[in-house]
Design a protein around this motif. Sequence first.
Motif, PDB file in Angstrom:
ATOM      1  N   ALA A 309      -9.238  28.135  37.066  1.00 21.33           N
ATOM      2  CA  ALA A 309     -10.051  29.116  36.340  1.00 21.33           C
ATOM      3  C   ALA A 309      -9.647  30.555  36.619  1.00 21.33           C
ATOM      4  O   ALA A 309     -10.042  31.467  35.892  1.00 21.33           O
ATOM      5  N   ARG A 310      -8.863  30.791  37.655  1.00 27.69           N
ATOM      6  CA  ARG A 310      -8.349  32.142  37.933  1.00 27.69           C
ATOM      7  C   ARG A 310      -7.020  32.396  37.241  1.00 27.69           C
ATOM      8  O   ARG A 310      -6.471  33.495  37.325  1.00 27.69           O
ATOM      9  N   GLY A 311      -6.464  31.359  36.603  1.00 32.61           N
ATOM     10  CA  GLY A 311      -5.167  31.484  35.958  1.00 32.61           C
ATOM     11  C   GLY A 311      -4.004  31.116  36.855  1.00 32.61           C
ATOM     12  O   GLY A 311      -2.848  31.205  36.436  1.00 32.61           O
ATOM     13  N   SER A 312      -4.287  30.700  38.091  1.00 31.44           N
ATOM     14  CA  SER A 312      -3.218  30.305  39.003  1.00 31.44           C
ATOM     15  C   SER A 312      -2.600  28.989  38.538  1.00 31.44           C
ATOM     16  O   SER A 312      -3.310  28.080  38.081  1.00 31.44           O
ATOM     17  N   GLN A 313      -1.285  28.888  38.680  1.00 24.51           N
ATOM     18  CA  GLN A 313      -0.551  27.701  38.236  1.00 24.51           C
ATOM     19  C   GLN A 313       0.097  27.028  39.443  1.00 24.51           C
ATOM     20  O   GLN A 313       0.797  27.673  40.213  1.00 24.51           O
ATOM     21  N   ALA A 314      -0.139  25.713  39.578  1.00 24.69           N
ATOM     22  CA  ALA A 314       0.411  24.966  40.706  1.00 24.69           C
ATOM     23  C   ALA A 314       1.140  23.742  40.182  1.00 24.69           C
ATOM     24  O   ALA A 314       0.633  23.047  39.294  1.00 24.69           O
ATOM     25  N   PRO A 315       2.344  23.453  40.694  1.00 21.23           N
ATOM     26  CA  PRO A 315       3.092  22.283  40.210  1.00 21.23           C
ATOM     27  C   PRO A 315       2.357  20.985  40.526  1.00 21.23           C
ATOM     28  O   PRO A 315       1.802  20.812  41.607  1.00 21.23           O
ATOM     29  N   ALA A 316       2.378  20.067  39.550  1.00 19.57           N
ATOM     30  CA  ALA A 316       1.691  18.775  39.710  1.00 19.57           C
ATOM     31  C   ALA A 316       2.628  17.603  39.515  1.00 19.57           C
ATOM     32  O   ALA A 316       2.225  16.461  39.744  1.00 19.57           O
ATOM     33  N   GLY A 317       3.864  17.833  39.106  1.00 21.85           N
ATOM     34  CA  GLY A 317       4.809  16.747  38.897  1.00 21.85           C
ATOM     35  C   GLY A 317       5.994  17.214  38.078  1.00 21.85           C
ATOM     36  O   GLY A 317       6.058  18.372  37.638  1.00 21.85           O
ATOM     37  N   ARG A 318       6.961  16.290  37.860  1.00 22.77           N
ATOM     38  CA  ARG A 318       8.149  16.618  37.085  1.00 22.77           C
ATOM     39  C   ARG A 318       8.414  15.503  36.089  1.00 22.77           C
ATOM     40  O   ARG A 318       7.928  14.374  36.224  1.00 22.77           O
ATOM     41  N   SER A 319       9.212  15.822  35.078  1.00 23.64           N
ATOM     42  CA  SER A 319       9.602  14.817  34.095  1.00 23.64           C
ATOM     43  C   SER A 319      11.049  15.052  33.674  1.00 23.64           C
ATOM     44  O   SER A 319      11.575  16.167  33.779  1.00 23.64           O
ATOM     45  N   TYR A 320      11.668  13.986  33.189  1.00 29.20           N
ATOM     46  CA  TYR A 320      12.992  14.086  32.588  1.00 29.20           C
ATOM     47  C   TYR A 320      12.825  14.045  31.080  1.00 29.20           C
ATOM     48  O   TYR A 320      12.147  13.161  30.540  1.00 29.20           O
ATOM     49  N   TYR A 321      13.449  14.991  30.394  1.00 30.77           N
ATOM     50  CA  TYR A 321      13.291  15.169  28.948  1.00 30.77           C
ATOM     51  C   TYR A 321      14.618  14.882  28.262  1.00 30.77           C
ATOM     52  O   TYR A 321      15.613  15.559  28.512  1.00 30.77           O
ATOM     53  N   ASP A 322      14.637  13.850  27.415  1.00 28.84           N
ATOM     54  CA  ASP A 322      15.852  13.470  26.696  1.00 28.84           C
ATOM     55  C   ASP A 322      15.688  13.847  25.226  1.00 28.84           C
ATOM     56  O   ASP A 322      15.127  13.097  24.427  1.00 28.84           O
ATOM     57  N   ALA A 323      16.170  15.029  24.880  1.00 28.65           N
ATOM     58  CA  ALA A 323      16.007  15.520  23.513  1.00 28.65           C
ATOM     59  C   ALA A 323      16.764  14.671  22.513  1.00 28.65           C
ATOM     60  O   ALA A 323      16.280  14.409  21.402  1.00 28.65           O
ATOM     61  N   GLN A 324      17.967  14.228  22.867  1.00 29.33           N
ATOM     62  CA  GLN A 324      18.771  13.439  21.942  1.00 29.33           C
ATOM     63  C   GLN A 324      18.144  12.071  21.689  1.00 29.33           C
ATOM     64  O   GLN A 324      18.080  11.595  20.565  1.00 29.33           O
ATOM     65  N   GLY A 325      17.650  11.441  22.746  1.00 37.79           N
ATOM     66  CA  GLY A 325      17.044  10.126  22.584  1.00 37.79           C
ATOM     67  C   GLY A 325      15.639  10.171  22.027  1.00 37.79           C
ATOM     68  O   GLY A 325      15.141   9.173  21.500  1.00 37.79           O
ATOM     69  N   GLY A 326      14.962  11.306  22.175  1.00 37.13           N
ATOM     70  CA  GLY A 326      13.619  11.441  21.628  1.00 37.13           C
ATOM     71  C   GLY A 326      12.527  10.903  22.538  1.00 37.13           C
ATOM     72  O   GLY A 326      11.506  10.419  22.059  1.00 37.13           O
ATOM     73  N   TRP A 327      12.692  11.021  23.863  1.00 41.28           N
ATOM     74  CA  TRP A 327      11.695  10.503  24.785  1.00 41.28           C
ATOM     75  C   TRP A 327      11.689  11.341  26.072  1.00 41.28           C
ATOM     76  O   TRP A 327      12.562  12.150  26.317  1.00 41.28           O
ATOM     77  N   TYR A 328      10.628  11.124  26.881  1.00 42.66           N
ATOM     78  CA  TYR A 328      10.624  11.715  28.217  1.00 42.66           C
ATOM     79  C   TYR A 328       9.941  10.765  29.189  1.00 42.66           C
ATOM     80  O   TYR A 328       9.176   9.871  28.794  1.00 42.66           O
ATOM     81  N   LEU A 329      10.254  10.954  30.463  1.00 38.46           N
ATOM     82  CA  LEU A 329       9.742  10.083  31.520  1.00 38.46           C
ATOM     83  C   LEU A 329       9.143  10.940  32.621  1.00 38.46           C
ATOM     84  O   LEU A 329       9.813  11.829  33.168  1.00 38.46           O
ATOM     85  N   ILE A 330       7.865  10.685  32.962  1.00 40.44           N
ATOM     86  CA  ILE A 330       7.257  11.332  34.115  1.00 40.44           C
ATOM     87  C   ILE A 330       7.881  10.726  35.373  1.00 40.44           C
ATOM     88  O   ILE A 330       7.943   9.504  35.523  1.00 40.44           O
ATOM     89  N   LEU A 331       8.341  11.570  36.271  1.00 35.45           N
ATOM     90  CA  LEU A 331       9.053  11.109  37.456  1.00 35.45           C
ATOM     91  C   LEU A 331       8.077  10.882  38.602  1.00 35.45           C
ATOM     92  O   LEU A 331       7.351  11.792  39.012  1.00 35.45           O
ATOM     93  N   THR A 332       8.063   9.658  39.111  1.00 32.45           N
ATOM     94  CA  THR A 332       7.186   9.311  40.225  1.00 32.45           C
ATOM     95  C   THR A 332       7.984   8.582  41.299  1.00 32.45           C
ATOM     96  O   THR A 332       9.075   8.055  41.044  1.00 32.45           O
ATOM     97  N   GLY A 333       7.433   8.549  42.513  1.00 34.28           N
ATOM     98  CA  GLY A 333       8.020   7.771  43.591  1.00 34.28           C
ATOM     99  C   GLY A 333       9.475   8.098  43.850  1.00 34.28           C
ATOM    100  O   GLY A 333       9.864   9.248  44.078  1.00 34.28           O
ATOM    101  N   LEU A 334      10.310   7.065  43.774  1.00 37.14           N
ATOM    102  CA  LEU A 334      11.736   7.179  44.060  1.00 37.14           C
ATOM    103  C   LEU A 334      12.430   8.228  43.206  1.00 37.14           C
ATOM    104  O   LEU A 334      13.403   8.865  43.630  1.00 37.14           O
TER     105      LEU A 334
END
Length: 428
Positions: A309-334
């Motif tokens: 609510a203060r506008g602060s931004q904190a990282p919560a995770g990462r993803s791999y984005y494949d524009a050519q294939g048309g998909w993305y994957l949220i990266l977890t664990g390994l």
Amino acid sequence: MMRRAKRPAALLLALVMALACSGCMNASVEDLYSLPRLSEEYVQLQELIEQRIDGGDFYAAPTGGSNRQSVQLRDLDGDGTPEALAFLADESHTPLVCVYRQDRDGNFYHDAILPGEGTAVAGVDYADLNGDGAAELIIAWQGAGDLRLLSVYSLGGPDSASQDCLFSAGCSDFLVADLDGNGVEDLLALQTGSAGNSLTVYDISADDAVSSVSAALSAGITAVRRAVPGALSDGTAALYVESDLGGSGLVTDVFVFSGGQLTNLTMSPLGRSNMLRPDGLFAADIDGDGTLEVPVGSGEMLTWYGVDARGSQAPAGRSYYDAQGGWYLILTGLLQHGLSVEHHGVGGEETAAAFIVSDDDLPQRTVLAIYALTGPSRMERAEVDGRFILRQEENTVFAAQLLTDELTQQDILDNFYIISDQWQLGDL
């Protein structure tokens, strides 16, 4: 949450829609627009509407939004009995909304008519905006080009609809949500284009006095692609507005409404949110905590941030984005650390992304491959060599292959998403 129709009205509407859709393959166009034969009351309602059709009017259903039926049943005054609204147009193609109520014997009668503006009904919704227990009727009348006139009508009592337009204002689109958490729904209007880019919240008091407050959207946006209510990382209610940024990707503006003030939490001194990323990725709850995170970045590896609510931004995770294939994957664990991705193509009908992990304990290794498969044999190829299907689209099958026992099929199924180009307003 949006105010729902009373249960009898909801059940009747569900029955109307179910019967209207049954047997539609053999129905004529006129049959599809007609009310199904349910009871004497609904036969009588259809006769009333057909009197207008015989006089030259014709059905003109709303062209957008979730309420697109030509005849809609809603309990407008909160008495447990549904009113009927018929969306028509006259011979000059001016849109009309005819309101029908029921008397004590259950017979419908024509109560009022709302003469429309512009060329069509672009969208319609029903919500209790002033907390009096009755639903207001909200209509966006289609004007020239992308211009729309947003009008709110109070239909709480008989013979009032033709005169009780609480207010009208220009907009590009609208949605309804309780943005300040006070239990009463707010009307949210989006404006883009030559008139400027902004979000306006309209508040209607118990005596129907109307006030409004506005805040700017990011400069340079060309169209709003999605606007949904959701929770910030600290649980505060917010609105996430995601827009095209002139061919440069999508940008997210996050708004909160509190104490009569509307604030864009992500607006920078440059007049634009910094939450920018490639097209097709929208805010989502990637970690299952009930709040929304926003993807940010310009390459294949994107970081998802929560906003408080203060506008602060904190990282919560990462993803791999494949524009050519048309998909993305949220990266977890390994897949969260020491990851690189290599692309491979086979004969133009099969592309693959190989996920390579390197860490301090084990040597570099390929642990996962994700395939985008086209062509007539795509289903067969999706299940060879231990592959499993992730998603089937009209012309493409997405499949994955585990190359280590450090991952499970469920890990990939739960975190794989298709890049979306779908416009959405109000529904997450």
